[in-house]
Design an enzyme around this catalytic site. Sequence first.
Site, PDB file in Angstrom:
ATOM      1  N   ILE A   1       0.830  -1.203   0.000  1.00 53.38           N
ATOM      2  CA  ILE A   1       0.000   0.000   0.000  1.00 53.38           C
ATOM      3  C   ILE A   1       0.867   1.257   0.000  1.00 53.38           C
ATOM      4  CG2 ILE A   1      -1.868   1.231   1.133  1.00 53.38           C
ATOM      5  CD1 ILE A   1      -2.513  -1.603  -0.057  1.00 53.38           C
TER       6      ILE A   1
ATOM      7  N   GLU B   1      -5.774   6.442 -14.180  1.00 47.42           N
ATOM      8  CA  GLU B   1      -4.666   6.005 -13.333  1.00 47.42           C
ATOM      9  C   GLU B   1      -3.507   5.476 -14.173  1.00 47.42           C
ATOM     10  OE1 GLU B   1      -6.296   3.214 -10.533  1.00 47.42           O
ATOM     11  OE2 GLU B   1      -8.049   4.474 -10.181  1.00 47.42           O
TER      12      GLU B   1
ATOM     13  N   GLY C   1      -1.673  -2.686 -12.513  1.00 44.83           N
ATOM     14  CA  GLY C   1      -2.026  -3.808 -13.378  1.00 44.83           C
ATOM     15  C   GLY C   1      -0.785  -4.278 -14.108  1.00 44.83           C
TER      16      GLY C   1
END
Length: 388
Positions: A162, A249, A371
């Site tokens: 994170i 993003e 991704g």
Amino acid sequence: MTFESSSRAWMNAELDMLRDTARRFFETECAPRQADWAKQQHIDREMWSRAGELGLLCAGIPEQYGGGGGSFLHEAVICEEQMRALVNSFSINVHSGIVAHYLLAYGTEAQKQSWLPKMTRGEIVAAIAMTEPGAGTDLQRIKTTAIRDGDHYVINGAKTFITNGYHADLICVAVKTDPQAKAKGVSLVMIETRDLPGFRRGKLLDKIGQHGQDTVELFFDDMRVPVGNLLGEEEGRGFAQLMQQLPRERLLLAVGSAATMQRAVDDTLAYVRERNVFGAPLMSLQNTRFKLAECQTQATIARTFVDDCIAKLARGELDVPTAAMAKWWISQTTCQVIDECLQLHGGYGYMNEYPIARMYTDARVGRIYGGANEVMKEIIARAMDQKV
């Protein structure tokens, strides 16, 4: 070669002024402290407030919510200057370019008024928590649950990798409000971490690059969050919300990668002009000249692709496959160009005192986060297969 080139159709005087402010901040206030931040694995908290003072946070958020009243163009300029300065110890992209826009797009008026002004000032730091130890890109398989109990959700689970997690006061968490469903079971819940029972941060993670970036694990143990913190009008909209925001993003990631690629070429050009080999500047050798010509060509193509995507996004025309193309190709090419540039530095390229060495390790994650690039290719292939 610089990113403020007059050939960039979307640039204007206002954006030039913002670029100057961002450049001064990242070069003079942040870059000299990168080594210290790398040792402690996070930036000093006051840097968020300082960025807010300068108008570098939430630049694309409307003024009515305390933002800069700009657009993606403003965020792109800030991103380019941050990456050009090799300041990756805190993610304005996540804070301003991602979480703030989830709130803007899906939040209630009360949520926007409560959190966005504080984010703009740097009073609170925002993060987004999607990835889990057993679920990365495939968000339909997350295990973190949010089960309603009266006016609260009881959240249990864990998140990892994170970004901004160490300082985060506000986290957008992907949860399963319906554990039996796949995509339709995913919801997004905002959590305010301060003095929140059941919320725990894990250790700062030891990465091969981006050492100053505070990347942590998060743990939720019977953590109670008000139902009013749900993002969106109803449960089960989280997966669709994530998919809608991904082009933006992924373009931000491409913007940053392209800026890093150009910095690698610029640094290497300066080095080979000064470095002598066999009694002559390294730049005089044909191999050096050809390699740099190839690298500059790739950097120029990347910048041109980014500019086209930015223009498409501004017109509301950037689709998911094109954003995926930009993300995978530019992040992959950045790694290749940096490798070529490091080789031209010789042994010095392997020394961390030279920026090219840090670029080499820092850039590698670009092919993974947002991704994985393999998933980007699958997205593109599916879109191709659907064409009649």
